[in-house]
Scaffold this motif. Structure first.
Motif, short mmCIF file in Angstrom:
data_model
loop_
_atom_site.label_atom_id
_atom_site.label_comp_id
_atom_site.label_asym_id
_atom_site.label_seq_id
_atom_site.Cartn_x
_atom_site.Cartn_y
_atom_site.Cartn_z
N GLY A 41 0.84 -1.20 0.00
CA GLY A 41 0.00 0.00 0.00
C GLY A 41 0.86 1.24 0.00
N HIS A 42 0.26 2.35 -0.30
CA HIS A 42 0.97 3.62 -0.38
C HIS A 42 0.94 4.35 0.96
CE1 HIS A 42 -3.24 4.53 -1.08
NE2 HIS A 42 -2.99 5.74 -0.63
N SER A 43 1.90 5.21 1.15
CA SER A 43 1.92 6.06 2.34
C SER A 43 1.12 7.30 2.07
CB SER A 43 3.35 6.45 2.70
OG SER A 43 4.10 5.30 3.01
N THR A 44 0.46 7.80 3.10
CA THR A 44 -0.32 9.02 2.94
C THR A 44 0.32 10.12 3.76
OG1 THR A 44 -1.76 8.32 4.74
CG2 THR A 44 -2.49 7.82 2.52
N GLY A 45 0.84 11.13 3.08
CA GLY A 45 1.45 12.28 3.77
C GLY A 45 2.67 11.86 4.57
N THR A 46 2.87 12.49 5.71
CA THR A 46 4.03 12.19 6.54
C THR A 46 3.72 11.16 7.61
OG1 THR A 46 3.42 14.01 7.99
CG2 THR A 46 5.00 14.49 6.24
N SER A 47 2.47 10.72 7.68
CA SER A 47 2.09 9.79 8.74
C SER A 47 2.52 8.36 8.44
CB SER A 47 0.58 9.83 8.97
OG SER A 47 -0.09 9.34 7.83
N ARG A 48 2.88 8.07 7.20
CA ARG A 48 3.32 6.74 6.81
C ARG A 48 2.28 5.66 7.11
NH1 ARG A 48 7.32 7.28 3.31
NH2 ARG A 48 9.21 8.17 4.13
N THR A 49 1.03 6.01 6.96
CA THR A 49 -0.04 5.05 7.18
C THR A 49 -0.08 4.11 5.99
OG1 THR A 49 -1.29 6.71 8.38
CG2 THR A 49 -2.50 4.80 7.60
N ASN A 50 -0.02 2.83 6.25
CA ASN A 50 -0.02 1.84 5.19
C ASN A 50 -1.45 1.36 4.98
OD1 ASN A 50 0.46 -0.26 3.44
ND2 ASN A 50 2.30 -0.92 4.49
N SER A 51 -1.91 1.41 3.74
CA SER A 51 -3.27 1.00 3.44
C SER A 51 -3.37 -0.48 3.12
CB SER A 51 -3.82 1.84 2.29
OG SER A 51 -3.07 1.60 1.13
N GLY A 52 -2.29 -1.22 3.22
CA GLY A 52 -2.31 -2.65 2.94
C GLY A 52 -1.98 -2.93 1.50
N PRO A 53 -1.75 -4.20 1.18
CA PRO A 53 -1.38 -4.55 -0.20
C PRO A 53 -2.56 -4.38 -1.15
CG PRO A 53 -1.65 -6.52 1.13
CD PRO A 53 -1.78 -5.35 2.06
N MET A 54 -2.24 -4.03 -2.38
CA MET A 54 -3.25 -3.83 -3.42
C MET A 54 -2.95 -4.80 -4.56
SD MET A 54 -4.94 -1.17 -2.27
CE MET A 54 -5.61 -0.04 -3.44
N ALA A 55 -3.99 -5.40 -5.12
CA ALA A 55 -3.85 -6.33 -6.24
C ALA A 55 -4.11 -5.61 -7.56
CB ALA A 55 -4.82 -7.49 -6.09
N TYR A 56 -3.10 -5.63 -8.44
CA TYR A 56 -3.22 -5.06 -9.78
C TYR A 56 -3.33 -6.21 -10.77
CZ TYR A 56 -1.71 -0.65 -7.72
OH TYR A 56 -1.63 0.47 -6.96
N PRO A 57 -4.33 -6.21 -11.63
CA PRO A 57 -4.46 -7.32 -12.58
C PRO A 57 -3.37 -7.24 -13.66
CG PRO A 57 -6.11 -5.64 -13.03
CD PRO A 57 -5.41 -5.23 -11.78
N VAL A 58 -2.78 -8.38 -13.97
CA VAL A 58 -1.83 -8.49 -15.08
C VAL A 58 -2.59 -9.18 -16.21
CG1 VAL A 58 0.36 -9.45 -15.87
CG2 VAL A 58 0.13 -8.63 -13.50
N VAL A 59 -2.71 -8.47 -17.33
CA VAL A 59 -3.59 -8.91 -18.43
C VAL A 59 -2.76 -9.23 -19.66
CG1 VAL A 59 -5.51 -8.21 -19.93
CG2 VAL A 59 -5.46 -7.47 -17.54
N GLU A 60 -3.13 -10.30 -20.32
CA GLU A 60 -2.50 -10.67 -21.59
C GLU A 60 -3.55 -10.54 -22.68
OE1 GLU A 60 -1.37 -14.86 -23.10
OE2 GLU A 60 0.46 -14.03 -22.21
N PHE A 61 -3.14 -9.94 -23.80
CA PHE A 61 -4.04 -9.80 -24.95
C PHE A 61 -3.19 -9.83 -26.22
CE2 PHE A 61 -2.46 -5.58 -24.54
CZ PHE A 61 -2.61 -4.95 -25.76
N THR A 62 -3.85 -10.06 -27.34
CA THR A 62 -3.16 -10.04 -28.63
C THR A 62 -3.80 -8.97 -29.49
OG1 THR A 62 -2.73 -12.41 -28.45
CG2 THR A 62 -2.50 -11.42 -30.63
N PRO A 63 -3.05 -7.90 -29.76
CA PRO A 63 -3.61 -6.85 -30.63
C PRO A 63 -3.74 -7.37 -32.07
CG PRO A 63 -1.34 -6.33 -30.04
CD PRO A 63 -1.71 -7.58 -29.31
N ALA A 64 -4.62 -6.75 -32.83
CA ALA A 64 -4.77 -7.12 -34.24
C ALA A 64 -3.42 -6.90 -34.92
CB ALA A 64 -5.85 -6.27 -34.89
N HIS A 65 -3.00 -7.83 -35.71
CA HIS A 65 -1.74 -7.74 -36.44
C HIS A 65 -0.55 -7.58 -35.50
CE1 HIS A 65 -4.52 -7.14 -39.69
NE2 HIS A 65 -4.88 -5.95 -39.25
#
Length: 160
Positions: A41-65
């Motif tokens: 998680g990111h820190s907010t300001g100077t308090s260093r408050t941790n918002s916990g881990p965040m899940a980012y999707p990793v996506v696979e795709f095939t563009p045309a051509h």
């Protein structure tokens, strides 16, 4: 506060314009969430408050051509918005398929709404406060009303 709100509102409108511009020239392709990238998680300001881990999707795709591409979504969440194996629609530009996005509300409209909403709220609050303070008379208060309560009696003979 009006300046702050106007600045945030302008940033929100610019971000919305970027999303609209991206959408108008974007090609579409089916994609699959191949994994979740858990980030601290990111820190907010100077308090260093941790918002916990965040899940980012990793996506696979095939563009045309093109050859298959993989990208990490720009918006993380906890709990995850997507699961491994989920099918998603991917938006990309043919001339730069590495700049791809999931066609979803959060990836396209979350930041414009946050900035625009905060900006609009700040401008409205500042406007209401400014109007309320302008309506209040300059000499209001209990002493002002007592002084003018008996206009027919000279001020020198009033008992106070």
């Amino acid at each position: 506060m009006t300046t702050f709100g106007s600045l945030f509102l302008a940033v929100g409108l610019i971000l919305a314009g970027v999303s609209v511009s991206f959408l108008t020239g974007a090609d579409r392709a089916p994609g699959t969430v191949v994994s979740l990238d858990w980030r601290a998680g990111h820190s907010t300001g100077t308090s260093r408050t941790n918002s916990g881990p965040m899940a980012y999707p990793v996506v696979e795709f095939t563009p045309a051509h093109g050859t298959p591409r993989t990208f990490r979504g720009s918006t993380g969440s906890n709990p995850p918005s997507y699961g491994t194996g989920d099918r998603v629609e991917v938006l990309y530009h043919a001339n730069s398929p590495e700049d791809a996005r999931i066609n979803g509300f959060a990836s396209l409209w979350l930041l414009p709404l946050i900035f625009g909403g905060i900006g609009l709220a700040a401008v409205v609050i500042a406007t209401v406060v400014a109007r309320l303070t302008r309506r209040r008379p300059a000499s209001s208060g209990p002493s002002a009303s007592r002084r003018g309560s008996r206009p027919d009696v000279p001020a020198s003979s009033r008992v106070g």
